[in-house]
Design a protein around this motif. Structure first.
Motif: not given
Length: 117
Positions: A12-15, A72-76, A100-111
């Motif tokens: 969501a924030h590209g970071c 919440r900490a990012k004031s979303v 084993y590497h488990v990455p998570l790509l995250l946004s407030p409404y999906s992952y």
């Protein structure tokens, strides 16, 4: 010797997803046993593997990421009951010598996730 690592990217924030609480559980039947806790660093990674050495063995594991607290900490702005509060990923480790590497790509409404390298 194998190891388990993870990292979080905030789509969501590209970071990187920094300061996200991560918990790792071993799943045995209906029982969850807490194995490790961590907080992602400024690069969205944990400073050390979540599992390695004698603790690293085959089985079913569950990673939990505190996504709601992070946003919440990012004031979303989110509803009182966010769509994603804790992201739960259950997966199996079948080879004790593998990384084993488990990455998570995250946004407030999906992952999304995958087995990384």
């Amino acid at each position: 010797m194998g190891r388990l690592t993870t990292h979080v990217l905030d789509a969501a924030h590209g970071c990187p997803g920094s300061s996200i609480a991560v918990q790792l559980y071993r799943v045995e039947g209906q029982q969850l046993t807490l194995v490790a806790t961590a907080l992602t660093n400024s690069d969205g990674r944990c400073d050390a593997p979540l599992l390695q050495g004698d603790d690293y063995r085959t089985g079913v594991y569950q990673l939990q990421f505190a996504a709601g607290d992070y946003y919440r900490a990012k004031s979303v702005q989110m509803p009182d009951q966010p769509f994603l509060d804790v992201v739960v990923l259950r997966f199996g480790i079948s080879a004790e010598q593998d990384h084993y590497h488990v990455p998570l790509l995250l946004s407030p409404y999906s992952y999304s996730t995958y087995r990384g390298s």
